[in-house]
Design an enzyme around this catalytic site. Structure first.
Site, PDB file in Angstrom:
ATOM      1  N   ASP A  96      17.778  -9.920  13.773  1.00  0.00           N
ATOM      2  CA  ASP A  96      18.015  -9.549  12.369  1.00  0.00           C
ATOM      3  C   ASP A  96      16.737  -9.084  11.665  1.00  0.00           C
ATOM      4  O   ASP A  96      16.737  -8.855  10.461  1.00  0.00           O
ATOM      5  CB  ASP A  96      18.637 -10.724  11.605  1.00  0.00           C
ATOM      6  N   GLY A  97      15.631  -9.000  12.404  1.00  0.00           N
ATOM      7  CA  GLY A  97      14.404  -8.495  11.807  1.00  0.00           C
ATOM      8  C   GLY A  97      13.455  -9.588  11.315  1.00  0.00           C
ATOM      9  O   GLY A  97      12.322  -9.300  10.926  1.00  0.00           O
ATOM     10  N   GLU A  98      13.905 -10.839  11.327  1.00  0.00           N
ATOM     11  CA  GLU A  98      12.986 -11.913  10.896  1.00  0.00           C
ATOM     12  C   GLU A  98      11.940 -12.158  11.973  1.00  0.00           C
ATOM     13  O   GLU A  98      12.154 -11.871  13.147  1.00  0.00           O
ATOM     14  CB  GLU A  98      13.791 -13.190  10.617  1.00  0.00           C
TER      15      GLU A  98
ATOM     16  N   ARG B 209      -6.325   1.102  -2.498  1.00  0.00           N
ATOM     17  CA  ARG B 209      -6.347   2.243  -3.412  1.00  0.00           C
ATOM     18  C   ARG B 209      -5.484   2.022  -4.651  1.00  0.00           C
ATOM     19  O   ARG B 209      -5.670   2.667  -5.658  1.00  0.00           O
ATOM     20  CB  ARG B 209      -5.931   3.523  -2.656  1.00  0.00           C
ATOM     21  N   GLN B 210      -4.526   1.081  -4.567  1.00  0.00           N
ATOM     22  CA  GLN B 210      -3.707   0.790  -5.756  1.00  0.00           C
ATOM     23  C   GLN B 210      -4.347  -0.417  -6.452  1.00  0.00           C
ATOM     24  O   GLN B 210      -3.812  -1.524  -6.447  1.00  0.00           O
ATOM     25  CB  GLN B 210      -2.246   0.509  -5.350  1.00  0.00           C
TER      26      GLN B 210
ATOM     27  N   HIS C  38     -11.858   0.487   0.835  1.00  0.00           N
ATOM     28  CA  HIS C  38     -11.876   1.574  -0.144  1.00  0.00           C
ATOM     29  C   HIS C  38     -12.115   1.000  -1.547  1.00  0.00           C
ATOM     30  O   HIS C  38     -11.167   0.716  -2.275  1.00  0.00           O
ATOM     31  CB  HIS C  38     -10.574   2.370  -0.101  1.00  0.00           C
TER      32      HIS C  38
ATOM     33  N   ASP D 178     -15.595  13.700  -1.296  1.00  0.00           N
ATOM     34  CA  ASP D 178     -15.579  13.459  -2.746  1.00  0.00           C
ATOM     35  C   ASP D 178     -16.670  12.461  -3.106  1.00  0.00           C
ATOM     36  O   ASP D 178     -17.340  11.916  -2.219  1.00  0.00           O
ATOM     37  CB  ASP D 178     -14.200  12.957  -3.210  1.00  0.00           C
TER      38      ASP D 178
ATOM     39  N   LYS E 270     -13.333  16.628  -5.202  1.00  0.00           N
ATOM     40  CA  LYS E 270     -11.946  16.645  -4.719  1.00  0.00           C
ATOM     41  C   LYS E 270     -10.974  16.453  -5.866  1.00  0.00           C
ATOM     42  O   LYS E 270     -11.173  15.579  -6.704  1.00  0.00           O
ATOM     43  CB  LYS E 270     -11.773  15.537  -3.678  1.00  0.00           C
TER      44      LYS E 270
ATOM     45  N   ASP F 288     -15.642  10.177   5.991  1.00  0.00           N
ATOM     46  CA  ASP F 288     -14.811   9.550   4.959  1.00  0.00           C
ATOM     47  C   ASP F 288     -14.444   8.144   5.429  1.00  0.00           C
ATOM     48  O   ASP F 288     -14.656   7.799   6.591  1.00  0.00           O
ATOM     49  CB  ASP F 288     -13.552  10.398   4.719  1.00  0.00           C
TER      50      ASP F 288
END
Ligand code: R5P
Length: 297
Positions: free
Chosen positions: A34-36, A93-94, A127, A170, A193, A220
């Protein structure tokens, strides 16, 4: 001290343990139908410092969740201290709310690490842009190491001595371009940039005279979609660069990034092993191992 690694960084973890001359403990990770997640540590860390290695690239949410499960369990099972080695740190970056209503993902990730019993974090070439000093927003000690000197050393015999310029796409890339240029004893410059969207950027070159007829090494921190590198390669080629090389710490290489990096005619792409890829020809392991040795005293 014991080294544990999540499924993203088993090879990095093994190598790190070898460098430190300490035990590597295997961690079984798999998914239920089930993805667990199912996770089992090969050994309980009772009274030991546990180094937990997990880079968080390409599927950052899966790797983060795995990390949190393991970190918390290490503490539950008696680890004296949990040191998270996160070679590629996601969501950096956020780091602010650019538009009303956005999630400041970096703060959430930092809080999750702390709440799930990580005592200290070590990462590589994170970053950092608006947040210059990560210690200011992290409640736990946080160390940002760099693999850029090693990248510079890699290129010593590859680029033309005395006729090479290091280029950062940049302003943010100045910190990395400068270190690589110092190692190569070459000049460096940064371009301007403008990001037009998730996949597209535009770059402008100011100091054109530095490029013509020289080998150019573009440096970079991250190659994600390859848009930044594609535009930078195009620009330096337009300015009549001789050979063009590209280096980064983290080769995320999302979507068709490899095509975008190479199609304008790049001699070589070199990355570190914080994100495993065919271009991971420089290792960040010795840098992390040295730091952990110093910490151990
Ligand atoms: C952002 O400014 C970073 O330093 C990189 O330039 C950026 O993440 C690269 O992203 P992409 O490969 O998608 O252009």
């Amino acid at each position: 001290m014991l080294v544990y690694a999540g499924s993203a960084s088993k090879y990095f973890g093994l190598k790190l343990a070898k460098f430190l001359g300490i035990e590597y403990v295997s961690v079984e990770t798999r998914k239920f139908p089930d993805g667990e997640l199912y996770i089992r540590l090969g050994k309980e860390p009772k009274g030991e410092t546990a180094v937990l290695v997990q880079s968080m690239y390409r599927t950052p949410n899966d790797y983060l969740m795995e990390y949190l499960f393991i970190s918390r369990t290490l503490k539950e099972l008696g680890a004296r201290e949990v040191i998270g080695v996160i070679p590629y740190f996601p969501y950096a970056r956020q780091d602010t709310r650019f538009k009303p209503g956005e999630v400041v993902s970096l703060s959430v990730v930092l809080e999750l690490l702390e709440k799930m019993c990580t005592d200290r974090v070590v990462t590589v070439d994170m970053h950092l842009h608006r947040v210059q000093d990560i210690e200011e927003i992290s409640k736990i000690p946080f160390t940002n190491l760099s693999v850029m000197k090693e990248i510079g050393k890699y290129f010593r015999d590859r680029v033309e001595r005395g006729n090479t310029v290091v280029v950062g796409p940049d302003e943010e890339a100045e910190q990395w371009a400068k270190v690589v240029a110092d190692v190569l004893q070459a000049p460096y410059m940064v371009l301007e940039k403008v990001r037009l969207g998730d996949m597209e950027v535009e770059v402008k070159a100011k100091e054109e005279e530095l490029i013509e007829g020289r080998d150019v090494l573009i440096v970079d921190d991250i190659i994600s979609t390859g848009g930044t590198i594609e535009a930078t390669v195009r620009k330096v080629k337009e300015r009549k660069a001789n050979r063009v090389f590209v280096a980064c710490a983290h080769a995320i290489l999302a979507a068709n990034a490899e095509y975008r990096v190479f199609h304008e005619g790049v001699e070589e792409l070199v990355a570190s092993d914080t994100v495993p890829s065919p271009y991971s020809l420089v290792s960040a392991v010795p840098v992390v191992a040295d730091y952990l040795k110093r910490l151990r005293g």
